[in-house]
Write an enzyme that holds these catalytic residues in place. Structure first.
Site, mmCIF file in Angstrom:
data_model
loop_
_atom_site.group_PDB
_atom_site.id
_atom_site.type_symbol
_atom_site.label_atom_id
_atom_site.label_comp_id
_atom_site.label_asym_id
_atom_site.label_seq_id
_atom_site.Cartn_x
_atom_site.Cartn_y
_atom_site.Cartn_z
ATOM 1 N N ASP A 191 -2.515 -19.452 6.474
ATOM 2 C CA ASP A 191 -1.383 -19.034 5.652
ATOM 3 C C ASP A 191 -1.470 -19.789 4.336
ATOM 4 O O ASP A 191 -1.471 -21.016 4.320
ATOM 5 C CB ASP A 191 -0.059 -19.361 6.369
ATOM 6 N N GLU A 275 -3.981 -13.475 5.019
ATOM 7 C CA GLU A 275 -3.112 -12.363 4.662
ATOM 8 C C GLU A 275 -3.642 -11.719 3.392
ATOM 9 O O GLU A 275 -3.985 -12.403 2.440
ATOM 10 C CB GLU A 275 -1.695 -12.880 4.445
ATOM 11 N N ASP A 356 5.489 -22.032 8.264
ATOM 12 C CA ASP A 356 4.123 -21.810 7.761
ATOM 13 C C ASP A 356 3.121 -21.645 8.900
ATOM 14 O O ASP A 356 2.269 -20.761 8.875
ATOM 15 C CB ASP A 356 3.675 -22.979 6.873
#
Ligand SMILES: [Zn+2]
Length: 402
Positions: A191, A275, A356
């Site tokens: 992340d 992502e 997170d």
């Protein structure tokens, strides 16, 4: 696959003048081509083909007011048009949604004030790396190079770049065979965040290294000092040069950090997942500056090519997956969380989740990687007590292909 190898160039003053002409001519040709296409578009005419654009360039060189284009290598000018054509193709592919990665806007006019001046020499331009270590560029001369590492094979093209700090570089494209590393067990979700540079699904948090933070602090300081200088004064010019040099150092330090981290992650994991396009989603918000400064997209691009180079899996997860809203322990979707909510409790299973790490675990799971959710769970209040030294450390990797 193709890799880039960058080296510092030290052109003599006559060579610098010749390079300035090359950059200028390449820019004029690029802009002329862009203008022709824009005017055709505005007049409702069909798209001007690559071949027609090339023919018009040749015709323009015959006209007296563009005769100076003949002073530089013709192959470099053709390459400027090829760059324009590629920019258009990327833009059209973006419009049709066929392009992976960040959306591309239409090509923009180049300016002599751009921070980066560049011109590309292909094999047609007959550039050559000489036995004495110099780089022979057509109509420019033999330019000294600092070979910081060996060039592994014959390059297919070289881009000569002048950056905002006035430094020259040669960037070679090299065709390289992938060299797979031995298989390994770990897999990880990543992340990318603003509080930490990255958080891994195993719970490690990775902060920007101190050398980078120190360079960034110095940059802010010199930028402030520039803004206090009087418009048009000599001191302002000097301060602007200083800002450009500090800026170049920050960019170097950041690239170095991205290389170290991406190499370490690819070496220690069989698969990594990040992502997709979180960057462009955030870039439209007021977080844009910190996002741009964090340079996520260049980091993700490094992960991707190193995964290919070393035979690892690389996954991009759709930006629409609500990674921060889904409980990584039981999969229940909760409500959206404002950014200041660093930890929350799942109403379905009761797990306390670190925002997170939970997101990193969800990224890994969305990619089909087998990770546990243990790392994402926190004791209530633990977030407040987390020590400053919580930043994860990774083994220092070897220097890698740039
Ligand atoms: Zn849950």
């Amino acid at each position: 696959m193709q890799l880039r190898y960058n080296y510092r160039l030290y052109p003599a003053s006559a060579q610098r003048a010749a390079l300035a002409r090359v950059f200028g001519c390449a820019r004029v040709v690029f802009n002329d081509g862009l203008r022709i296409r824009q005017e055709a578009h505005a007049a409702g005419l069909p798209y001007v083909s690559d071949a027609e654009l090339s023919a018009r360039l040749t015709a323009a060189k015959a006209a007296p007011e563009r005769a100076w284009l003949g002073e530089v290598s013709a192959a470099v000018l053709q390459q400027a048009l090829a760059d324009l054509n590629a920019a258009y193709r990327n833009f059209f592919a973006s419009l049709k949604g066929e392009r992976k990665g960040p959306k591309m806007g239409p090509p923009k006019f180049r300016s002599r004030k751009d921070h980066r001046q560049a011109a590309r020499f292909t094999a047609n331009a007959r550039f050559k790396v000489l036995a004495n270590g110099k780089l022979r560029l057509p109509k420019i001369g033999d330019v000294p190079v600092r070979w910081s590492r060996p060039l592994p094979s014959e390059p297919s093209s070289v881009t000569v770049i002048k950056d905002s700090a006035g430094r020259y570089f040669a960037s070679f494209v090299i065709e390289t065979e992938p060299r797979a590393l031995p298989r390994t067990e770990p897999v990880t979700g990543i992340d990318l965040g603003l509080n930490h540079f990255a958080v891994l699904s195993d719970g490690r948090r990775i902060a920007s290294p101190r050398f980078l933070r120190r360079a960034e602090k110095k940059l802010r300081h010199t930028q402030r000092s520039l803004s206090r200088k009087q418009q048009g004064s000599n001191n302002r010019d000097k301060a602007r040069g200083k800002v450009a040099r500090v800026h170049a150092r920050v960019a170097d330090a950041r690239r170095e950090f991205h290389h170290q981290l991406s190499t370490a992650l690819i070496r220690e994991n069989q698969a990594v997942a990040v992502e997709d396009l979180a960057v462009s989603g955030l870039a439209r918000t007021r977080l844009a500056k910190s996002v741009r400064d964090a340079g996520w997209s260049s980091f993700v691009a490094m992960l991707e090519y190193k995964a290919r180079l070393y035979g690892r899996e690389f996954h991009r997860i759709s930006r629409w997956a609500p990674t921060s809203q889904v409980c990584s322990a039981c999969g229940t979707k909760d409500s959206p969380k404002p950014l200041h909510v660093r930890a929350w409790q799942c109403q379905a299973c009761g797990a306390w989740l670190d925002r997170d790490i939970n997101a990193a675990v969800n990224v890994a799971k969305a990619a089909g990687l087998a990770v546990t959710a243990c790392g994402a769970q926190v004791r209530p209040g633990a977030m407040l007590l987390a020590p400053r030294s919580e930043a994860g450390t990774l083994p220092k990797p070897r220097r890698e292909a740039a």
